[in-house]
Scaffold this motif. Sequence first.
Motif, short mmCIF file in Angstrom:
data_model
loop_
_atom_site.label_atom_id
_atom_site.label_comp_id
_atom_site.label_asym_id
_atom_site.label_seq_id
_atom_site.Cartn_x
_atom_site.Cartn_y
_atom_site.Cartn_z
N VAL A 186 -4.35 2.90 4.13
CA VAL A 186 -4.39 1.92 3.04
C VAL A 186 -5.16 0.71 3.54
O VAL A 186 -5.23 0.44 4.74
CB VAL A 186 -2.97 1.53 2.60
N ASP A 187 -5.76 -0.03 2.60
CA ASP A 187 -6.57 -1.18 2.99
C ASP A 187 -5.86 -2.50 2.75
O ASP A 187 -6.46 -3.56 2.83
CB ASP A 187 -7.91 -1.17 2.23
N LYS A 188 -4.55 -2.43 2.43
CA LYS A 188 -3.77 -3.65 2.24
C LYS A 188 -2.45 -3.54 2.98
O LYS A 188 -1.81 -2.49 2.99
CB LYS A 188 -3.48 -3.88 0.74
N LEU A 189 -2.07 -4.64 3.60
CA LEU A 189 -0.75 -4.72 4.19
C LEU A 189 0.26 -5.01 3.09
O LEU A 189 -0.10 -5.39 1.98
CB LEU A 189 -0.71 -5.83 5.25
N GLY A 190 1.53 -4.84 3.38
CA GLY A 190 2.56 -5.11 2.39
C GLY A 190 3.06 -3.83 1.75
O GLY A 190 3.04 -2.76 2.36
N TRP A 191 3.50 -3.94 0.51
CA TRP A 191 4.13 -2.81 -0.17
C TRP A 191 3.13 -1.70 -0.49
O TRP A 191 2.04 -1.95 -0.98
CB TRP A 191 4.79 -3.26 -1.47
N HIS A 192 3.53 -0.48 -0.18
CA HIS A 192 2.84 0.71 -0.65
C HIS A 192 3.92 1.67 -1.10
O HIS A 192 4.57 2.32 -0.28
CB HIS A 192 1.99 1.35 0.45
N ASP A 193 4.13 1.72 -2.43
CA ASP A 193 5.23 2.47 -3.00
C ASP A 193 6.54 1.93 -2.40
O ASP A 193 6.82 0.75 -2.55
CB ASP A 193 5.05 3.96 -2.74
N LYS A 194 7.31 2.76 -1.71
CA LYS A 194 8.60 2.31 -1.18
C LYS A 194 8.52 1.91 0.29
O LYS A 194 9.54 1.53 0.87
CB LYS A 194 9.64 3.43 -1.34
N GLN A 195 7.33 1.97 0.86
CA GLN A 195 7.16 1.59 2.25
C GLN A 195 6.49 0.22 2.36
O GLN A 195 5.71 -0.16 1.49
CB GLN A 195 6.32 2.62 3.00
#
Length: 849
Positions: free
Chosen positions: A362-371
Amino acid sequence: MTTTPTNSQEKAHADNMGAHTLLQDCKPATEEQLANDPFLIKLNDMLEPERLLFVTGNTTIYYGEQIGKTEPTANTIGLALTDKQGDIVGAVFYTPNSKAKPIVIDPTGYGAIVIGEPNKAHEVIAFNDLDSGIDVYSYLMSSDKTIIVSPHKTKQCLKKMVQHWSSGSLVTVPMTLDDKGLINLLAGVKAQALVTVAHIVTMLQHDSYKAILAADDTQLINLQDTAYYPEWRDDPQLNEPMIYSDGRFELYHDGLFFVKYNDDDPANITFKSKAFVCSPIEVIAKTRDTGSTTWGRLLQWRDDDSVLHTWSMPLSLLQGDAREYRKELASQGLNITTNPKQRSYLDTYIQKYPIHKRALCVDKLGWHDKQYILPDRAIGSDGKQLIVYQSANSINSTLTQQGELAQWRDNLCKPLAEQSRFVFSIACAFAGQLLELLEYDGGGFHLLGSSSMGKSLSLKVAASVWGNPDRYVKTWRSTDNALEGTASEHNDSFLPLDEISECDPKIVGKTVYMLANGQGKGRSTTTGHNRIAKTWRIIFLSNGEESLQNFMAQAGQKTNVGIEVRVAHIDADAGKGLKTFDSLVLAETSEAQADRIKELSHAYYGSAGIAWLEHITSDKAATTATAKQLVDDFMSQYSDLTAQAHRVAKRFAIVSAAGELATQAGITGWQVGQATTAVMICLDNWLDNYGRDGEHEQRQIIEHIKAFIEQHGSSRFQPCHIHTYQDFEPKTNNRAGYHNYDTGEYYFSTSTFDEVCSPFNKSKVLQVLDEAGFLNVTESDRKTCKVPLPFKKNRQRVYAVKGEILSCETTKSTGTAGTTGTTHTLQGLEPVPSVKTPLGQLGQNSAIC
């Protein structure tokens, strides 16, 4: 005796002849000369009689470049070093009861301290330290075992000694699993490694040597065959060599090598060449995004301090200037060869290593779905899919940890429970993760106060939630482009920005909009296509001695309501006479308390943030539901706010919810409701300054027009009244309009009013003035008035602003009763008694302000 040998054999013989004389005149050491040294007494009991000799004089070097150098060996205990034939090749000298290193004189390099009989038929057990050798021999006490110890505690000397002795005897080198790097050092030597789970001395305390050799967890490795590939990790897939061209890549404990073997050797053991590429680096997985694009490699390595680094590197970096990605690796502690050809091997290895494991990038830190994705890991993973953050630069994460959560909570956070500004700041540190859950875009807060008020300390305490305060707190002293990257790295999180005065006042307004709106600049690629702009959601906490309005005014810029809504100003002074503090809980003075808090925030940090992420990811749906309920409960106490104030109040509500959720999770140590109380105190402070009715922009507009008239009334407004005499009227330069002394009105030319209104919109200004009763209107559709002007034949259309505007004061609402935030009085624009207006009367409409 000095000789000039013609070859190495003659030189070794000459050295041996000289070494034989080192201890020739020395006599056996007495108990008195051993001086009760425990080590020497133990050694004396173990060796054959008269092996330890007392040296009375200093020793002169007799070989090599140091011929003539004198070693201070007087009053030391000497021990002969022998070779595999039993010939003396040197000596080692110990000073009784001294921590100084022994003096070793051994021109051959393979001399050993021998315990037992040097017989070719005996098994020789080699050690690198004398204590281990003595202890093992004391357990064995066997006539068929010989112990040899290298007098130099270096691995290279051990290797040379083992090579020499193994040419005629079976040599065994004991080592533990942690010492398996010795396998690579001794690769190809005619000897065997005895690998045990614990040190051989510890093993012999419970088992016999024969039992150890037969144990299931003991390995006997033929070192002569280990040039193939020494496994040093548990994961066999990461240990497989990679065949390439006329050689292969092999990963050892001390580096990645490109190895070429001697094709004439059927066992494929003998090296032809072994080229160092870099320190150990592992290719963990192939990465790609959900669209099967942006392929990369997940890399992992340790620096010289054994700190683990992880980087998901885009493969596109290998297609440009490869120096850039190597610079990134080097900056993170990977040691790369300076040889140009060998450097290119690293490109090949990373791209072609046959790893089958896949990871989603992914190219963004922070939320990705539930992770929740961090630079080096994902929290809340279900183990079904590895998700990693991939970027062109390896981020050196500031999420560091020192101390335990209980230490941070009990020593720092809990004692601050009644300090409104500090509780608010700490709650802000938890709020960024709730923005996506509550579908809120984010925004900021600005702690405003004089120097040494404690503003920066509040930021550092908040930063201690996530890492070292000195590293996690960022500065306004950077370009808007740099802050764009910083904001992107703090997506769905918290960004503290210290001292706004360090920012360029010309860009601070645009930067605030950028941070709050969560989107960077649009840019194009080299091919002219648009790049995807960076986006983020953050809660940022700023501080400074001046408000944004005053700071921007230094550059001749005006603030508008949009900025002040995006960044809510809060007075850093708690109003209790203790600067930022509401009370003294950790010291007897505010200065001492500040020092104590600073000390604690640098002693314990980072644990609270990870605990928070683990808590909210354990059940994201439940966290969302609880957060929404907390926000609704908070906002129900502020139901009388208008749209702009309501928008800001909701940001405060999210901060309150974050503080309460962190309290419920056992992270803060506060009582339920303490976070809400502190946030309400800060919100009430903002409302007191901004206005509960939300008419802040209207007040700004009225103040703006009033200030223009007061500043330019006599210079840019031409007098306009019944008795106008051309010969006596002062000249008006750069005229903005006319001042009617009979009515007190100021007539603004329709052509110049845009300039006067800036930065506000002219239509908005006219609307506000009209609604406030400060505009004399005869043409309602145009908000204008036709009036006679000096030396004009026909009536002219102007904007007629009534003189009462100069005698009004814009007021703000009063605060709430107490600190509960439950009582709100809407005051709006109140009339203020006007001063006497010269030569005229007030306008027809009554104005309120």
